[in-house]
Design a protein around this motif. Sequence first.
Motif, short mmCIF file in Angstrom:
data_model
loop_
_atom_site.label_atom_id
_atom_site.label_comp_id
_atom_site.label_asym_id
_atom_site.label_seq_id
_atom_site.Cartn_x
_atom_site.Cartn_y
_atom_site.Cartn_z
N GLU A 236 0.82 -1.20 0.00
CA GLU A 236 0.00 0.00 0.00
C GLU A 236 0.86 1.26 0.00
OE1 GLU A 236 -2.63 -0.17 3.31
OE2 GLU A 236 -3.54 -2.07 2.72
N SER A 237 0.25 2.36 -0.33
CA SER A 237 0.94 3.64 -0.30
C SER A 237 1.39 3.95 1.12
CB SER A 237 0.01 4.74 -0.81
OG SER A 237 0.64 6.00 -0.73
N GLY A 238 2.65 4.38 1.26
CA GLY A 238 3.14 4.80 2.56
C GLY A 238 3.80 3.73 3.40
N VAL A 239 3.95 2.50 2.88
CA VAL A 239 4.55 1.44 3.70
C VAL A 239 6.07 1.53 3.75
CG1 VAL A 239 2.66 -0.19 3.40
CG2 VAL A 239 4.55 -0.19 1.76
N GLY A 240 6.67 2.38 2.91
CA GLY A 240 8.12 2.54 2.94
C GLY A 240 8.85 1.81 1.84
N LYS A 241 8.24 1.72 0.67
CA LYS A 241 8.87 0.97 -0.42
C LYS A 241 10.20 1.58 -0.85
CE LYS A 241 4.97 1.09 -2.87
NZ LYS A 241 3.92 1.41 -1.88
N GLU A 242 10.28 2.91 -0.89
CA GLU A 242 11.55 3.52 -1.29
C GLU A 242 12.63 3.29 -0.23
OE1 GLU A 242 13.53 7.81 -2.62
OE2 GLU A 242 11.35 7.54 -2.71
N GLN A 243 12.26 3.30 1.05
CA GLN A 243 13.25 3.04 2.10
C GLN A 243 13.83 1.64 1.97
OE1 GLN A 243 10.45 4.87 2.68
NE2 GLN A 243 11.72 6.71 2.86
N PHE A 244 12.96 0.67 1.67
CA PHE A 244 13.45 -0.70 1.48
C PHE A 244 14.31 -0.79 0.22
CE2 PHE A 244 10.02 -1.75 4.45
CZ PHE A 244 10.65 -2.70 5.24
N ALA A 245 13.94 -0.05 -0.82
CA ALA A 245 14.74 -0.05 -2.05
C ALA A 245 16.13 0.53 -1.79
CB ALA A 245 14.02 0.74 -3.14
N ARG A 246 16.19 1.60 -1.01
CA ARG A 246 17.50 2.19 -0.68
C ARG A 246 18.33 1.23 0.16
NH1 ARG A 246 18.16 7.57 -1.77
NH2 ARG A 246 16.28 8.70 -2.45
N ALA A 247 17.67 0.53 1.08
CA ALA A 247 18.40 -0.45 1.89
C ALA A 247 18.95 -1.57 1.02
CB ALA A 247 17.47 -1.03 2.96
N LEU A 248 18.16 -2.02 0.05
CA LEU A 248 18.62 -3.05 -0.88
C LEU A 248 19.86 -2.57 -1.63
CD1 LEU A 248 18.15 -5.74 -2.41
CD2 LEU A 248 16.65 -4.47 -3.96
N HIS A 249 19.86 -1.33 -2.06
CA HIS A 249 21.01 -0.76 -2.77
C HIS A 249 22.24 -0.70 -1.86
CE1 HIS A 249 23.30 1.84 -5.48
NE2 HIS A 249 23.50 2.66 -4.46
N ARG A 250 22.03 -0.30 -0.59
CA ARG A 250 23.16 -0.12 0.34
C ARG A 250 23.88 -1.42 0.64
NH1 ARG A 250 19.61 3.08 3.38
NH2 ARG A 250 19.46 1.44 4.95
N ILE A 251 23.16 -2.55 0.65
CA ILE A 251 23.80 -3.81 1.04
C ILE A 251 24.22 -4.64 -0.18
CG2 ILE A 251 22.53 -3.91 3.21
CD1 ILE A 251 20.72 -6.02 1.96
N GLY A 252 24.01 -4.11 -1.38
CA GLY A 252 24.36 -4.83 -2.59
C GLY A 252 25.71 -4.42 -3.14
N PRO A 253 26.18 -5.08 -4.18
CA PRO A 253 27.50 -4.78 -4.77
C PRO A 253 27.56 -3.44 -5.49
CG PRO A 253 26.35 -6.45 -6.07
CD PRO A 253 25.53 -6.23 -4.84
N ARG A 254 26.41 -2.79 -5.71
CA ARG A 254 26.39 -1.50 -6.40
C ARG A 254 26.32 -0.32 -5.43
NH1 ARG A 254 24.72 -1.90 -11.95
NH2 ARG A 254 24.37 -4.08 -12.57
N ALA A 255 26.58 -0.57 -4.16
CA ALA A 255 26.40 0.45 -3.13
C ALA A 255 27.25 1.70 -3.37
CB ALA A 255 26.71 -0.13 -1.76
N ASP A 256 28.40 1.55 -4.02
CA ASP A 256 29.29 2.70 -4.26
C ASP A 256 28.91 3.48 -5.51
OD1 ASP A 256 30.77 2.06 -2.02
OD2 ASP A 256 32.15 0.76 -3.13
N HIS A 257 27.84 3.08 -6.17
CA HIS A 257 27.39 3.75 -7.38
C HIS A 257 26.05 4.43 -7.13
CE1 HIS A 257 30.62 2.01 -9.82
NE2 HIS A 257 30.44 0.89 -9.12
#
Length: 538
Positions: A236-257
């Motif tokens: 649903e709207s407002g559950v924090g999808k972008e926050q989870f997407a940013r977390a996924l980016h931070r812990i992945g191999p592309r974090a420095d990009h």
Amino acid sequence: MFDQRMLLMHGFSLGELRRELIERLGLRQTRELFTRLGYQQGWEDYQSCRNEFGGDEQAVETMLLLGPRMRDIEGFVRTQPLRVEIDLEANRFHLEFTWTDSWEAAAHINHRGVGPIPACWMNTGYASGYLTALFGQPFLVRELECLATGHHRCRILGKPLSEWEDIGEDAAFFQSDKLVSLPSLRSTQSASNTGPTPATAPEEHGLVGASAGFNAVVYLLKRVADTDATVLFLGESGVGKEQFARALHRIGPRADHPFVAVNCAGIPQELVEAELFGVEKGAFTGATASRPGRFERADGGTLFLDEIGSLPFAAQGKLLRALQEREIERVGGTTVQPVDVRIVAATNEDLRQAAIDGHFRTDLFHRLNVFPIEIPPLRERREDIPLLFHVFVERFSLRYKKSVQGVTRAALDALWNYDWPGNVRELENMVERSVILSDAGQPIDRHHLFSGGERLSNEPLSVSPMGHLIGKQAHAASRPEVQNLADTLLEQAGSMQAIETVLLNRALERNDGNVSAAARELGLGRGQMQYRLDKRRR
């Protein structure tokens, strides 16, 4: 118990499971696992007690005793209070108890003997979860003495998380993984006069939660993080999808990009392709210079496509080609450029149904639906409300340079009862409003939170933006016949206590002495009803 299935199992079997987990996972991971399990049990037991006995301020003492009593009934440990100090107005707590006959301590000694580490992991997690739910803020219970460390008893101390100087590994139930942010250890009562700094301000994009639903999402993030698979966040709207997407980016191999986010619903239809793929100078009126699109800006990193379901149908085909071929062509351009991006998309729509209805390309849906992750709404993970509330209060206290001292029971009860249609975003906005409206050094109250016209479905009253009461009972109370009845009661009964006695006795008579049925008729929990009856007898 409380209309929930309870499982009886042999203590030695659970002890053997504990031993095997220690051998396979190690002490630390097993401790974290059992602590989180206990935390969930404590939270659920509190919710059951609250539904049965009510959650108002008068019931706090009763609820504080019920948790240990339930743990005793369940066979885990017997609890005795040692020092209990509660000042709700000042938001000060000191909860010290002793434990005897601890199942966990006995199992640990049986398998590993006496050692340096306290062993009642599930029990401390249970107490922390129960107190967090009871007082509406993160609580940490630490075992100061334990039979497994050679003491003659187990002794615990419970305080708000913000009052512990160093929580070490004891708050594992708040942090299922390193990507999850711990609620801050700083007290919200000492907001800085100089404003937040990067070292002190709560992390804007950190993940905070301890519920089973939240931890399930974190587990899926960890599983897919090291791959380049396309991830589709649902919810649903407002559950924090972008926050989870940013977390996924931070812990992945592309974090420095780069992490580049684009809201597909916020781009005019005629500019979608230019925004995504870039534009060459002179491609259309107003294109006075060449500029890269979001794909090029995210090269090497992650491109987050929010509200992907609103993407125009024509642009969906070009997006599909970019995903399949990993190359793009600018609007007005003649050359193809390779791009290396990881696609993460999000939607609050049912894309599968949209594809069936012809509103979304079926081939694009299947290309995006490689690794779907559904984020549960806040009403289905209420365990996270105290943690999120604490983080947001601290964030806005620092931003507005105002100290806030806790939250009232009325406000806490309203937070539990609200359905949260706007999810985490709505909670964040309401906390910001409440920090602005509340007085410095005072707790946040219900009217600070619910002053935007929100309706509490399980509560009789709500507050409109103009400060008026709204809701079914507010409407009923304004009817002339109800007003006349109130006049009669005031004239003949003469006091609030007498009126309450009349209502209680009459409700019991109408329900043949059945306390639970009478409580339901009066809109009370059974515990609240019993409390009022006992008060009359004293």
